[in-house]
Design an enzyme around this catalytic site. Structure first.
Site, PDB file in Angstrom:
ATOM      1  N   LEU B 224       0.845  -1.203   0.000  1.00 37.54           N
ATOM      2  CA  LEU B 224       0.000   0.000   0.000  1.00 37.54           C
ATOM      3  C   LEU B 224       0.880   1.252   0.000  1.00 37.54           C
ATOM      4  O   LEU B 224       0.723   2.147   0.838  1.00 37.54           O
ATOM      5  CB  LEU B 224      -0.945  -0.036   1.206  1.00 37.54           C
ATOM      6  N   HIS B 225       1.779   1.300  -0.976  1.00 37.24           N
ATOM      7  CA  HIS B 225       2.782   2.360  -1.016  1.00 37.24           C
ATOM      8  C   HIS B 225       2.187   3.772  -0.933  1.00 37.24           C
ATOM      9  O   HIS B 225       2.369   4.491   0.040  1.00 37.24           O
ATOM     10  CB  HIS B 225       3.601   2.265  -2.309  1.00 37.24           C
TER      11      HIS B 225
END
Lengths: 301, 301
Positions: B224-225
């Site tokens: 979930l950069h």
């Protein structure tokens, strides 16, 4: 301490010790080694001096702030009268690799300059040696002489690049594990109270080293860099996590100079096999090392 | 997902989105942004296109294997008819920094090329901006495009070096945290079943991304950069460990190219203050992020 671990193991035949520049100059390192071997009653172990400086650089003067001016915490050992080997370190390594073909285990606890010189001297060396264990580098842990570089690699990155590129089976014992296994004051006190002259001398040496580490750790103590590498090499201790992965050395003059670039990208799926990888990288030990080391050193004469 | 987090927060005034080359070319990125904003009912948010390529290099073609050929998993969004801003990204950033002096928070989730261009355009920029949050880099975690480099930094290391050297307060949200907070199939199914068109579109986009991650993670899911960086910037989530430490970018062409060299040497004593440090580096979040993100995206229209 690393020499102590080696001498204390009845299963180990110590065929030679070679020295290099590093924490002190190469001659001081050789003298310390001869004196320690004499104290341990092992004047039979040959000692050969090697590199005086890194490839392409001057010797930087060592690390008196870490290990004292003489590399053993400023203490004096009884003088040793016997001479060094007539051959230099690299020649000695090559000769021993051929004499003990397939059975020589090299444990490097300083800059990799002697090993790089031996590779230069005999390109067949990687096929003659059983294993190379290197104390040095940092995979995921911070460095100790730069944000990413550990001192032994930093001190001769060009030599390190040659050694890590050579096709021999290797184990890298870096700051990932060595900074996690510490001696503290009770260990030092036990050594100082030992019957043997060697453990007492080690206890005295550690005073300066503990003082260096106090601001880093927040207490008097020290990492167990070299003895842990030696204990892994002799099999006295077991690694719980040590994937075989690609390692490249940053030999540039950039901000990553001296870094061991360890390919840990497989960490999320259990480190699948990497083609061309021939270096185990110690990431975690099975058990606390300090108690093992303390008992081992206390057995020394 | 990052745009979704920004739009879902009533406390955030989204003054513009600028795009750059990266996973796709800059025009495709701009088109995707316009279409997503239309779908979210936010045609009021200005979109400005920026850098077409890294400093001193050609655009490498992006990452179709990661995000599909169009950067949004190959899905089609309804066409958006409105035009881009007449000014380029760098000019837009400089203008907004002066309009919202001391209150502009820049969140960079791609190569840092637009920000570097804005710094070049207005050297006073660091004093005008409230904060810069960067999704990029890796401190102790492995890289994702090399053993040590994360894609956003790797894609323009020279720009990244300028941005990290500028004297603005920064937060680096790198792989140390973004690889530890994952969406999995149940999250994607919840998005696909949502009433809103935006969460449904995101659920569809994630199919290709999950497939890319399957061999890395061992299961269908994704890091979930960008949304994590955005949620840290908006204050929706809290970092449990984020020391302010020196960060240097390796802009060499050596094996460390594109690395964020983060000085974590203080880790053994609680990260004492480092002179000249102005970047918080996210090392650990207080709480799991995936449930927060899921609920946030489900609220979108």
């Amino acid at each position: 301490m690393a020499i102590g671990v080696m001498l204390a193991d009845p299963g180990v035949d110590t065929v030679a010790i070679t020295t290099t520049f590093g924490n002190v100059d190469v001659q001081q390192a050789a003298q310390n080694t001869l004196e320690l071997l004499a104290l341990a009653g092992r004047p039979d172990v040959p000692v050969a001096a090697g590199a005086t400086h890194p490839i392409g650089r001057e010797f930087d003067g060592g690390a008196p702030q870490v290990h004292g001016g003489n590399g053993i915490g400023g203490i004096s050992l009884p003088a040793a009268s016997r001479p060094l080997e007539p051959t230099a370190a690299a020649e000695t390594i090559v000769r021993l690799a051929r004499e003990h073909q397939g059975r020589l285990h090299i444990v490097a606890t300083g800059p990799l300059s002697n090993l790089a010189a031996a590779l230069e001297l005999d390109p067949e060396l990687p096929g003659l040696v059983e294993h190379v264990t290197v104390m040095g580098g940092a995979a995921a842990a911070p460095g100790n002489v730069s944000p990413v570089a550990e001192a032994n690699i930093w001190n001769d990155p060009i030599a390190a690049a040659a050694v890590f590129a050579a096709a021999w089976p290797m184990t890298m014992v870096g700051l990932d594990v060595t900074m996690r296994h510490l001696f503290t004051e009770p260990d030092r006190e036990a050594l100082l109270a030992a019957p043997g002259a060697v453990p007492r001398a080690i206890g005295e040496m550690l005073d300066v080293y503990f003082a260096f580490y106090e601001p880093i750790l927040g207490f008097r103590g020290s990492a167990l860099h070299d003895p842990l590498a030696m204990a892994i090499a002799t099999g006295a201790v077991t690694m719980a996590l040590a994937p075989t992965v690609r390692v490249e050395i940053d030999a540039t003059e950039g901000p990553g100079r001296g870094q061991t670039i360890v390919d840990l990208r497989g960490k999320y799926s259990g480190y699948p096999e990497q083609s061309g990888a021939h270096c185990r990288v110690a990431l975690q030990m099975a058990d606390p090392f300090a108690p093992v080391l303390r008992e081992t050193l206390l057995r020394l004469p």
